[in-house]
Design a protein around this motif. Structure first.
Motif, PDB file in Angstrom:
ATOM      1  N   PRO B 285      43.387  36.886  34.449  1.00 25.40           N
ATOM      2  CA  PRO B 285      43.252  36.387  35.819  1.00 25.40           C
ATOM      3  C   PRO B 285      41.806  35.957  36.096  1.00 25.40           C
ATOM      4  CG  PRO B 285      44.574  38.372  35.793  1.00 25.40           C
ATOM      5  CD  PRO B 285      44.034  38.205  34.411  1.00 25.40           C
ATOM      6  N   LYS B 286      41.639  35.070  37.078  1.00 26.37           N
ATOM      7  CA  LYS B 286      40.336  34.482  37.414  1.00 26.37           C
ATOM      8  C   LYS B 286      39.266  35.542  37.647  1.00 26.37           C
ATOM      9  CE  LYS B 286      40.480  32.014  41.075  1.00 26.37           C
ATOM     10  NZ  LYS B 286      41.015  31.149  42.156  1.00 26.37           N
ATOM     11  N   LEU B 287      39.622  36.553  38.453  1.00 26.34           N
ATOM     12  CA  LEU B 287      38.698  37.669  38.687  1.00 26.34           C
ATOM     13  C   LEU B 287      39.236  38.888  37.939  1.00 26.34           C
ATOM     14  CD1 LEU B 287      36.349  39.127  40.222  1.00 26.34           C
ATOM     15  CD2 LEU B 287      38.049  39.657  41.993  1.00 26.34           C
ATOM     16  N   PHE B 288      38.384  39.484  37.096  1.00 26.96           N
ATOM     17  CA  PHE B 288      38.790  40.650  36.304  1.00 26.96           C
ATOM     18  C   PHE B 288      37.688  41.682  36.519  1.00 26.96           C
ATOM     19  CE2 PHE B 288      40.175  41.914  31.682  1.00 26.96           C
ATOM     20  CZ  PHE B 288      40.544  43.157  32.148  1.00 26.96           C
ATOM     21  N   TRP B 289      37.980  42.680  37.369  1.00 24.60           N
ATOM     22  CA  TRP B 289      36.960  43.605  37.865  1.00 24.60           C
ATOM     23  C   TRP B 289      37.395  45.019  37.526  1.00 24.60           C
ATOM     24  CZ3 TRP B 289      36.113  47.829  40.935  1.00 24.60           C
ATOM     25  CH2 TRP B 289      34.873  47.969  41.583  1.00 24.60           C
ATOM     26  N   LEU B 308      34.732  45.368  24.202  1.00 22.36           N
ATOM     27  CA  LEU B 308      35.748  44.485  23.624  1.00 22.36           C
ATOM     28  C   LEU B 308      35.816  43.150  24.360  1.00 22.36           C
ATOM     29  CD1 LEU B 308      38.284  44.311  21.635  1.00 22.36           C
ATOM     30  CD2 LEU B 308      39.626  45.072  23.602  1.00 22.36           C
ATOM     31  N   LEU B 309      35.810  43.234  25.699  1.00 20.09           N
ATOM     32  CA  LEU B 309      35.899  42.001  26.503  1.00 20.09           C
ATOM     33  C   LEU B 309      34.674  41.121  26.278  1.00 20.09           C
ATOM     34  CD1 LEU B 309      37.263  43.539  29.834  1.00 20.09           C
ATOM     35  CD2 LEU B 309      38.504  42.011  28.293  1.00 20.09           C
ATOM     36  N   THR B 310      33.515  41.751  26.156  1.00 22.50           N
ATOM     37  CA  THR B 310      32.279  40.994  25.918  1.00 22.50           C
ATOM     38  C   THR B 310      32.330  40.317  24.549  1.00 22.50           C
ATOM     39  OG1 THR B 310      31.112  42.592  27.290  1.00 22.50           O
ATOM     40  CG2 THR B 310      29.747  41.172  25.907  1.00 22.50           C
ATOM     41  N   GLU B 311      32.744  41.084  23.517  1.00 21.24           N
ATOM     42  CA  GLU B 311      32.885  40.517  22.165  1.00 21.24           C
ATOM     43  C   GLU B 311      33.844  39.333  22.144  1.00 21.24           C
ATOM     44  OE1 GLU B 311      32.277  44.791  19.844  1.00 21.24           O
ATOM     45  OE2 GLU B 311      34.236  43.792  19.794  1.00 21.24           O
ATOM     46  N   ARG B 312      34.954  39.491  22.883  1.00 22.56           N
ATOM     47  CA  ARG B 312      35.959  38.416  22.909  1.00 22.56           C
ATOM     48  C   ARG B 312      35.596  37.301  23.900  1.00 22.56           C
ATOM     49  NH1 ARG B 312      41.418  39.992  21.657  1.00 22.56           N
ATOM     50  NH2 ARG B 312      41.366  41.763  20.250  1.00 22.56           N
ATOM     51  N   LYS B 313      34.431  37.475  24.555  1.00 25.75           N
ATOM     52  CA  LYS B 313      33.955  36.480  25.536  1.00 25.75           C
ATOM     53  C   LYS B 313      34.945  36.272  26.687  1.00 25.75           C
ATOM     54  CE  LYS B 313      30.738  33.870  22.635  1.00 25.75           C
ATOM     55  NZ  LYS B 313      30.752  34.732  21.417  1.00 25.75           N
ATOM     56  N   VAL B 314      35.579  37.365  27.119  1.00 25.44           N
ATOM     57  CA  VAL B 314      36.467  37.310  28.281  1.00 25.44           C
ATOM     58  C   VAL B 314      35.644  37.607  29.534  1.00 25.44           C
ATOM     59  CG1 VAL B 314      38.473  38.330  29.417  1.00 25.44           C
ATOM     60  CG2 VAL B 314      38.448  38.074  26.921  1.00 25.44           C
ATOM     61  N   LYS B 315      35.683  36.699  30.464  1.00 25.89           N
ATOM     62  CA  LYS B 315      34.894  36.843  31.689  1.00 25.89           C
ATOM     63  C   LYS B 315      35.390  38.053  32.488  1.00 25.89           C
ATOM     64  CE  LYS B 315      33.618  34.320  35.800  1.00 25.89           C
ATOM     65  NZ  LYS B 315      34.099  33.283  36.713  1.00 25.89           N
ATOM     66  N   HIS B 316      34.490  38.938  32.830  1.00 24.58           N
ATOM     67  CA  HIS B 316      34.873  40.129  33.594  1.00 24.58           C
ATOM     68  C   HIS B 316      33.650  40.737  34.267  1.00 24.58           C
ATOM     69  CE1 HIS B 316      33.226  41.852  29.902  1.00 24.58           C
ATOM     70  NE2 HIS B 316      33.111  43.005  30.548  1.00 24.58           N
ATOM     71  N   VAL B 317      33.908  41.638  35.197  1.00 26.95           N
ATOM     72  CA  VAL B 317      32.835  42.420  35.825  1.00 26.95           C
ATOM     73  C   VAL B 317      33.136  43.883  35.541  1.00 26.95           C
ATOM     74  CG1 VAL B 317      31.715  43.048  38.003  1.00 26.95           C
ATOM     75  CG2 VAL B 317      32.639  40.738  37.693  1.00 26.95           C
ATOM     76  N   TYR B 318      32.159  44.593  34.960  1.00 24.90           N
ATOM     77  CA  TYR B 318      32.328  46.037  34.739  1.00 24.90           C
ATOM     78  C   TYR B 318      31.227  46.779  35.480  1.00 24.90           C
ATOM     79  CZ  TYR B 318      32.343  50.614  32.511  1.00 24.90           C
ATOM     80  OH  TYR B 318      32.365  51.971  32.292  1.00 24.90           O
ATOM     81  N   ARG B 319      31.644  47.723  36.337  1.00 26.01           N
ATOM     82  CA  ARG B 319      30.707  48.494  37.152  1.00 26.01           C
ATOM     83  C   ARG B 319      30.766  49.947  36.723  1.00 26.01           C
ATOM     84  NH1 ARG B 319      27.881  49.384  40.773  1.00 26.01           N
ATOM     85  NH2 ARG B 319      29.044  49.846  42.665  1.00 26.01           N
TER      86      ARG B 319
END
Lengths: 343, 343
Positions: B285-289, B308-319
């Motif tokens: 989805p467009k926003l992945f938080w 994993l998301l960073t390695e796969r270059k999946v746009k996301h926000v992790y807090r």
């Protein structure tokens, strides 16, 4: 008929074992306890059924057979009365929250969640002018199809008892399923049911403050709840008012003082107001229906009220049934009362 | 700001005494008990605070000062863990129901019932095709003015954790007040929030049955809940999906498998699915938080997912924030997530 109403959560960690003959075994893990007893609301107030500990420290008792119904029970562990810790179906109260057990029937009972169209129950919050702006919730049942229709519906105002909450008539009384079943069977006019919180002064206040509860509550219903309901929901001006115990006293008080506003008045095991005679100056609502169980501690007060109404030639229906001061009786009364409304 | 949210009942028999310095004294009457201890959900799992008995048999403990928030607590009486018997504000769970205490703040907090327009919360029952026709309830928040308007609203599907119920996000999480406050401040798009019951297979089932929960739940959401919501409420096709703990895992599973259906995906202290990597084949989805507390037992799983998301270059926000696996954190996450939606 459904195996499971799943009000809130699926139960697997069976807090109760219901046997085919409708006896029920309750258990509580308490290895260090010295004495554990059981109370169910079909028993005499203050009665206790001793429980027995097994080698693993689990206490058990088997009771019944019980008539199919929904009952309230608690454990007393070395003097502390508690709800069943592993049962999420509860009656929430100020003193003391307790647990629910549903004994199913082979036949269809009025309060069971059957496979019929279901209404919904909406929790509304408002800042009550009559109660110093406090945020409080009232619960509203809307009948099946309400959201998709443009019709207007009559309204039943339905009040709970002293040691209960705005959610009691739904979570314990299954008022919503009772309405669903009656409407599906063509036995009740589709209606909206409004369930406010009955303590307008804080529960457990000193006697002289507590005595004002009914008038502050009346003010709260007339100034806050009714305008909010009539502003939000599609309603007609045909209204009924009813309640159980304390709420029965409130429905008698408000219904007799405002007969022009309510076409029907119901009171279930009511705490009949001491000044009920004085309230009778006005003409009562067209239908005036009240009932009490023969094992109820308020029986004499209800019989006295029946006598008074007969002497004053006030048209009314008074029903006496077997049963104590519990929801087992009130579910039945609601199922009898609702078909009489808005005809 | 209000003194009292009065969710269900006015408390006078003060189960808790909140001191001006935000220390809190809890008490329990248990004259015969030998050992009573206290647990609050800000403490480490398994920790216990001993309580002290006075001459009248009342056990007390004073804890804190506590940050203003709503906490869950329980007592352990001679080995039996119980909710506070005289406090009707509870978290209802399969194991073990517990009590709530709200420590107020001088400043306005996102989850407090303020004097702003309130939305309502509706309990809907349906017979779930995906779950053998069982009657189950889903809860729906509608924003202030919904009943009087003709507008359509976007929908957030919001899931609870493992030891919780469909009502948890409202009764414990105050999701409705969080939305009310954000909408009143112009910080959130008015929206509908749908809160289903997350156990599609019975809670406490054997491991191999429990493993099927997420796929049965997905089926239940897609075949039962979404059609019912879209048939009854005035909704747009813009949807978001989010959840906490088990519900966070469910939102990741469903959100990643159906990115065309949801514009945003949120996961709070999520039980990240073991197969999350495989699900990433689809565009998210467009926003992945997602977010997790540094004291949470699921921290490593969430950090691993971020990596994993960073390695796969999946746009996301992790807090990452301070805090354990509790609603204290999840209320804050919901208040951060909701303003990002439907913009």
């Amino acid at each position: 008929m459904l195996k499971n109403t799943l009000f809130l959560i699926a139960l697997t960690a069976a807090a109760q074992e219901i046997h085919p003959d409708r006896r029920v075994t309750f258990s509580l893990e308490a290895p260090q306890a010295k004495e554990v007893s059981f109370f169910g609301d079909w028993m005499k107030a203050g009665a206790k059924e001793p429980m027995t500990k097994d080698a693993k420290g689990v206490w058990r008792v088997t009771v019944g057979p019980l008539e199919p119904n929904i009952y309230i029970y608690s454990f007393t562990v070395d003097g502390v009365t508690i709800a069943d810790p592993v049962n999420p179906r509860m009656k929430l109260r100020a003193r003391t929250s307790a647990s629910l057990v549903e004994v199913p029937a082979d036949t269809e009972l009025p309060w069971q969640a059957r496979d019929v169209p279901h209404g919904a129950v909406e929790i509304n919050w408002q800042h009550a002018k009559a109660i110093g702006g406090e945020a409080r919730a009232f619960w509203v049942y809307t009948p099946p199809g309400y959201a998709q229709s443009k019709k207007k519906y009559p309204v039943l105002y339905l009040f709970h008892g002293s040691n209960d909450t705005a959610g009691g008539w739904v979570l314990v009384g299954h008022a919503n399923f009772i309405l669903d079943n009656l409407i599906a069977a063509g036995k009740a006019t589709p209606m909206i049911v409004v369930m406010p919180f009955g303590h307008a002064v804080p529960f457990g206040s000193p006697r002289e403050v507590q005595a004002k509860n009914v008038t502050v509550f009346e003010d709260y219903i007339l100034r806050d709840v009714m305008p909010a309901v009539e502003g939000k929901y599609r309603v007609t001006k045909d209204r009924a008012i009813a309640g159980l115990s304390m709420g029965g006293g409130q429905s008698i008080h408000i219904g007799l003082r405002h007969p022009e506003m309510f076409s029907a008045l119901g009171a279930f095991s009511a705490a009949v107001p001491e000044n009920a005679g004085a309230l009778l100056n006005a003409a009562p609502p067209k239908l005036f229906w009240f009932a009490c169980g023969r094992q109820d501690f308020l029986l004499d007060r209800n019989r006295g009220f029946d006598k008074l109404l007969t002497e004053r030639k006030v048209k009314h229906v008074y029903r006496e049934t077997e049963g104590p001061h519990t929801y087992s009786v009130w579910r039945q009364y609601l199922a009898e009362f609702v078909p009489l409304l808005f005809r």
